[in-house]
Design a protein around this motif. Structure first.
Motif, PDB file in Angstrom:
ATOM      1  N   GLU A 183      -3.882 -10.335  10.989  1.00 38.51           N
ATOM      2  CA  GLU A 183      -2.998  -9.615  10.189  1.00 38.51           C
ATOM      3  C   GLU A 183      -2.062 -10.439   9.583  1.00 38.51           C
ATOM      4  O   GLU A 183      -1.065 -10.865  10.174  1.00 38.51           O
ATOM      5  CB  GLU A 183      -2.488  -8.399  11.178  1.00 38.51           C
ATOM      6  CG  GLU A 183      -3.255  -7.434  11.697  1.00 38.51           C
ATOM      7  CD  GLU A 183      -4.338  -6.896  11.303  1.00 38.51           C
ATOM      8  OE1 GLU A 183      -3.806  -6.234  10.024  1.00 38.51           O
ATOM      9  OE2 GLU A 183      -5.598  -6.971  11.365  1.00 38.51           O
TER      10      GLU A 183
ATOM     11  N   ASN B 269      -6.152  -5.208   2.231  1.00 37.13           N
ATOM     12  CA  ASN B 269      -6.484  -4.190   1.537  1.00 37.13           C
ATOM     13  C   ASN B 269      -8.069  -4.295   0.493  1.00 37.13           C
ATOM     14  O   ASN B 269      -8.492  -3.226   0.524  1.00 37.13           O
ATOM     15  CB  ASN B 269      -5.424  -4.168   0.170  1.00 37.13           C
ATOM     16  CG  ASN B 269      -3.969  -3.880   0.632  1.00 37.13           C
ATOM     17  OD1 ASN B 269      -3.878  -2.870   1.644  1.00 37.13           O
ATOM     18  ND2 ASN B 269      -2.828  -4.243   0.150  1.00 37.13           N
TER      19      ASN B 269
ATOM     20  N   ASN C  93       0.872  -1.056  -0.024  1.00 41.83           N
ATOM     21  CA  ASN C  93      -0.089   0.015   0.025  1.00 41.83           C
ATOM     22  C   ASN C  93       1.078   1.236   0.044  1.00 41.83           C
ATOM     23  O   ASN C  93       1.660   1.524   0.936  1.00 41.83           O
ATOM     24  CB  ASN C  93      -0.876   0.086   1.202  1.00 41.83           C
ATOM     25  CG  ASN C  93      -1.994   1.015   0.964  1.00 41.83           C
ATOM     26  OD1 ASN C  93      -2.571   1.326   0.040  1.00 41.83           O
ATOM     27  ND2 ASN C  93      -1.959   1.981   2.338  1.00 41.83           N
TER      28      ASN C  93
ATOM     29  N   SER D 121       4.086   0.495   2.559  1.00 44.30           N
ATOM     30  CA  SER D 121       4.204  -0.553   3.579  1.00 44.30           C
ATOM     31  C   SER D 121       3.431  -1.685   3.278  1.00 44.30           C
ATOM     32  O   SER D 121       2.535  -1.861   2.162  1.00 44.30           O
ATOM     33  CB  SER D 121       3.437   0.014   4.675  1.00 44.30           C
ATOM     34  OG  SER D 121       2.248   0.492   4.716  1.00 44.30           O
TER      35      SER D 121
ATOM     36  N   THR E  38       0.723  -4.374   4.052  1.00 43.25           N
ATOM     37  CA  THR E  38      -0.847  -4.281   4.654  1.00 43.25           C
ATOM     38  C   THR E  38      -1.501  -5.484   4.400  1.00 43.25           C
ATOM     39  O   THR E  38      -1.565  -6.103   3.290  1.00 43.25           O
ATOM     40  CB  THR E  38      -1.421  -2.917   4.365  1.00 43.25           C
ATOM     41  OG1 THR E  38      -1.652  -2.933   2.762  1.00 43.25           O
ATOM     42  CG2 THR E  38      -0.714  -1.665   4.896  1.00 43.25           C
TER      43      THR E  38
ATOM     44  N   ASN F 205      -4.659  -3.778  14.621  1.00 38.96           N
ATOM     45  CA  ASN F 205      -3.761  -2.780  13.857  1.00 38.96           C
ATOM     46  C   ASN F 205      -4.293  -1.352  14.311  1.00 38.96           C
ATOM     47  O   ASN F 205      -5.193  -1.177  14.614  1.00 38.96           O
ATOM     48  CB  ASN F 205      -4.073  -3.145  12.377  1.00 38.96           C
ATOM     49  CG  ASN F 205      -5.342  -2.819  11.798  1.00 38.96           C
ATOM     50  OD1 ASN F 205      -5.666  -1.704  11.762  1.00 38.96           O
ATOM     51  ND2 ASN F 205      -5.827  -3.902  11.240  1.00 38.96           N
TER      52      ASN F 205
END
Length: 420
Positions: free
Chosen positions: A87, A58, A41, A53, A55, A95
């Motif tokens: 995650e 998405n 992302n 980063s 992630t 998060n």
């Protein structure tokens, strides 16, 4: 008389993680399922400039779940769902936003809240406390996404536990992105949150009659000595015809004092146009008594330095967190073979004095490698106006706060998603 088919809340929200209709025949079963969604992302407009980063979530939040049903005979079935978020980039259960615990300037600056500059230390202390609560599942609850059980009967489905709210189900159904990615409508109303997505301690009734689907929910706040505190109720109804659908949903939640708080109403429709589907929705958001702010004065009163201004600061935050907004989205989705393309435009009209209007538009592309695995690319532009300071996140995480009010944001997300 038309045949009525009762479905669980999960079936009524088939745009959520799964659909139990496949087990409508006889017998019993327990199934493990899930989604692993991870990618890269890249966003601009963050404090310190652009940020790239890895992630999770998405397109859809990564998850692990179990669902089951048991045929009880006579048209009755027992069902359950246990669903945990995860995650995929770290293995964690929660998060934080890209901007961590920061609040928009309009909600953390004494002057913006109508207070003298001398009160900035007290305002900053409260803003930090509130900001530390911004994130996804910060309590690390294992089955944070869903956990419920219930009965499917010949005259409707009754489910009990932590479930999706009716208002959110309507929003998700008429969202051109189905709440996926930075291009979904909900990305415009993250801080403060304008939708109650899931709620605990809930009882939900649902039914489906041919193309008509409806749910009604009541959720208890379970506050000792104050039965109306934290209470939520909502309803949703939709009709799907040949090439079109329409419907709406409504949620109303009380705050910790039992006062009417966040109220969200959604109306939407879809129609097949050409090779794809045109969708649109309109939502109203109202909150005159924001939740979990009534204790600010007590905290400040414990400090002799801030005690004299405790009530003044609390009232300023209550005023600042009130909501009165209109949301609008129009989008078009087309699927051809392994290719799916969605374009959408989202708009949030803030009726409060802050006038924090914002809009976004973009395109999402999905290439299906198989029925279970796909590659995704989403490009979204967010236009912050006046005091608006939103950031773009994804389905499974919040973007948070942009570098400054009126700062525009761009997001490019590339991801792979596998369902099992």
């Amino acid at each position: 008389m038309k045949k009525m088919r009762a479905l669980s809340a999960a079936v009524l929200g088939c745009f959520s993680s799964f659909c139990m209709a496949q087990s409508a025949a006889g017998g019993s079963s327990v199934t493990m399922y899930g989604i692993v969604d991870i990618g890269i992302n890249h966003v601009t407009g963050a404090s310190g400039g652009s940020m790239t980063s890895f992630t999770s979530g998405n397109m859809q939040g990564s998850r692990l779940g179990f669902k089951g049903n048991e045929d009880l005979g006579g048209g009755y079935r027992a069902v359950f769902t246990l669903e945990s978020r995860l995650e995929a980039d770290t293995g964690a259960l929660s998060n934080r936003p890209i901007s961590q615990g920061r609040l928009p300037d309009r909600l953390s600056n004494a002057g913006s809240l109508g207070l003298p500059a001398a009160l900035q230390p007290a305002v900053s202390a409260v803003a930090t406390q509130i900001g530390n609560s911004v994130g996804v599942n910060l309590g690390n609850n294992f089955f944070d996404r869903q956990i419920f059980t219930g009965l499917i009967t010949p005259f409707g489905a009754f489910t009990f536990g932590r479930q999706y709210t009716p208002g959110y189900l309507a929003n998700a159904n008429f969202d051109a992105m189905k709440t996926e990615s930075s291009l979904s409508l909900g990305q415009l109303v993250a801080i403060p949150a304008s939708f109650d997505i899931r709620v605990s301690n809930s009882l939900q009734y649902g039914l489906q009659l041919d193309g008509f689907t409806a749910t009604a929910m009541y959720a208890a706040g379970e506050v000792a000595g104050r039965s109306s505190a934290g209470r939520l109720w909502g309803a949703m109804a939709m009709y799907k015809g040949n090439g079109y659908s329409f419907g709406g949903g409504y949620n109303n939640r009380n705050n910790e004092l039992g006062e009417k708080s966040l109220t969200t109403a959604v109306l939407g429709a879809t129609v097949d146009v050409g090779p794809g589907t045109l969708s649109g929705q309109f939502s109203t958001i109202k909150d005159d008594h924001p939740t979990n702010l009534s204790g600010i004065a007590a905290v400040l009163s414990a400090n002799p330095a801030t005690a004299p201004v405790a009530s003044l600061v609390q009232n300023a935050f209550i005023q600042g967190f009130r909501q009165d907004a209109r949301l609008f989205q129009i989008g078009y989705r087309i699927t051809s073979g392994v290719h799916t393309v969605v374009v959408a435009y989202n708009n949030m009209n803030d009726k409060r004095p802050f006038n924090a209007d914002r809009s976004s538009y973009g395109v999402a592309y999905t290439y299906a490698l198989s029925k279970r695995t796909d590659l995704n690319a989403v490009l979204t532009h967010l236009n912050n106006k006046n005091t608006s300071q939103e950031m773009l996140g994804g389905n499974g995480f919040l973007g948070g706060v942009a570098a400054s009010p009126g700062k525009n944001v761009n997001s490019l997300a590339l991801s792979i998603r596998h369902r099992f």
